[in-house]
Motif scaffolding. Sequence first.
Motif, short mmCIF file in Angstrom:
data_model
loop_
_atom_site.label_atom_id
_atom_site.label_comp_id
_atom_site.label_asym_id
_atom_site.label_seq_id
_atom_site.Cartn_x
_atom_site.Cartn_y
_atom_site.Cartn_z
N VAL A 258 41.41 26.11 54.07
CA VAL A 258 41.70 25.74 52.70
C VAL A 258 42.43 26.91 52.07
O VAL A 258 41.92 28.02 52.02
CB VAL A 258 40.40 25.43 51.92
N ARG A 259 43.65 26.67 51.62
CA ARG A 259 44.45 27.74 51.04
C ARG A 259 44.02 27.99 49.60
O ARG A 259 43.70 27.07 48.86
CB ARG A 259 45.93 27.36 51.09
N ALA A 260 44.04 29.23 49.22
CA ALA A 260 43.58 29.64 47.89
C ALA A 260 44.73 29.59 46.89
O ALA A 260 45.77 30.18 47.11
CB ALA A 260 43.00 31.04 47.96
N ASP A 261 44.50 28.89 45.79
CA ASP A 261 45.49 28.87 44.73
C ASP A 261 45.15 29.95 43.70
O ASP A 261 44.22 30.74 43.90
CB ASP A 261 45.59 27.48 44.10
N LEU A 262 45.87 29.98 42.61
CA LEU A 262 45.67 31.01 41.60
C LEU A 262 44.27 30.92 40.98
O LEU A 262 43.68 31.95 40.63
CB LEU A 262 46.74 30.90 40.51
N GLY A 263 43.72 29.72 40.88
CA GLY A 263 42.36 29.57 40.35
C GLY A 263 41.33 30.26 41.22
O GLY A 263 40.40 30.89 40.72
N VAL A 264 41.48 30.17 42.54
CA VAL A 264 40.57 30.84 43.46
C VAL A 264 40.68 32.35 43.27
O VAL A 264 39.67 33.07 43.19
CB VAL A 264 40.85 30.45 44.93
N SER A 265 41.90 32.86 43.19
CA SER A 265 42.10 34.30 43.01
C SER A 265 41.45 34.78 41.71
O SER A 265 40.78 35.82 41.69
CB SER A 265 43.59 34.65 43.02
N LEU A 266 41.61 34.02 40.64
CA LEU A 266 40.98 34.41 39.37
C LEU A 266 39.46 34.30 39.45
O LEU A 266 38.75 35.14 38.89
CB LEU A 266 41.53 33.57 38.22
N GLY A 267 38.96 33.29 40.15
CA GLY A 267 37.51 33.18 40.35
C GLY A 267 36.95 34.36 41.14
O GLY A 267 35.89 34.90 40.81
N GLN A 268 37.69 34.80 42.15
CA GLN A 268 37.29 35.97 42.92
C GLN A 268 37.33 37.22 42.06
O GLN A 268 36.48 38.10 42.17
CB GLN A 268 38.18 36.14 44.15
N ALA A 269 38.33 37.30 41.18
CA ALA A 269 38.44 38.45 40.28
C ALA A 269 37.26 38.51 39.32
O ALA A 269 36.74 39.59 39.03
CB ALA A 269 39.76 38.39 39.51
N VAL A 270 36.81 37.36 38.85
CA VAL A 270 35.63 37.33 37.97
C VAL A 270 34.39 37.75 38.75
O VAL A 270 33.60 38.57 38.28
CB VAL A 270 35.46 35.92 37.34
N SER A 271 34.23 37.22 39.95
CA SER A 271 33.07 37.58 40.77
C SER A 271 33.04 39.07 41.09
O SER A 271 31.98 39.68 41.18
CB SER A 271 33.06 36.77 42.07
N ALA A 272 34.23 39.65 41.27
CA ALA A 272 34.33 41.08 41.59
C ALA A 272 34.37 41.95 40.33
O ALA A 272 34.54 43.17 40.42
CB ALA A 272 35.57 41.34 42.44
N LYS A 273 34.26 41.32 39.17
CA LYS A 273 34.29 42.01 37.88
C LYS A 273 35.60 42.76 37.62
O LYS A 273 35.64 43.80 36.98
CB LYS A 273 33.09 42.95 37.74
N VAL A 274 36.68 42.19 38.14
CA VAL A 274 38.02 42.73 37.89
C VAL A 274 38.55 42.18 36.57
O VAL A 274 39.25 42.87 35.84
CB VAL A 274 38.98 42.36 39.06
N ILE A 275 38.19 40.94 36.27
CA ILE A 275 38.61 40.27 35.03
C ILE A 275 37.36 39.64 34.41
O ILE A 275 36.51 39.10 35.13
CB ILE A 275 39.65 39.16 35.32
#
Length: 191
Positions: free
Chosen positions: A88-105
């Motif tokens: 399953v390829r990651a779209d921009l929503g996945v990247s932003l979700g990962q950023a939230v989980s990693a406390k980047v955003i």
Amino acid sequence: MVGLCEAPRTRAELRRGLGLPVERCNYLHRYLVPWTHDRDDPAKNMHPATKRAHYAVAALIAARPRVARAPQPLNGAAGDSGESARRVRADLGVSLGQAVSAKVIKPATAESTLHLMSRQSADSVHSTLPSLTRQLLSGGIAVDWAVLLDDLAWWDLRRDRIGSRWLESYFRTAYPENDTETPSATEENER
């Protein structure tokens, strides 16, 4: 396209196209015309939106921070157990979700960015992406350039569908199934 960005001069010239329409990307033509034009059959040349997506993604790749230039695995998950290894390829929503989980955003920032982008024109999305991808990449969050390229190419015709997919992917990633609640606005402001 990532291979184009290995030489410092090429990276610098491709970066000049950040957030700009193709008509203002004179330094990029040298590198991207072979990808976007068919010499033998001009009728097969790319649609303008697809061409713009190629130019935008090339500039974004060239503008990656140094820490993000090392090869990165694709985001996504393979099927479990004996199922086919469908990725399953990651779209921009996945990247932003990962950023939230990693406390980047912060969650409120990521969500409002996605809501805003899902209502914007291609011009506005293209101008928003340089700072957003820089923030993601600086925080160690991968961006699947191929998926982003495809989404940008279809933005004018499928904006609602793509924006909705980005939001769904974001919520699935930032708040996995075992979490039953997303933080409220009050909790978000306390952080």
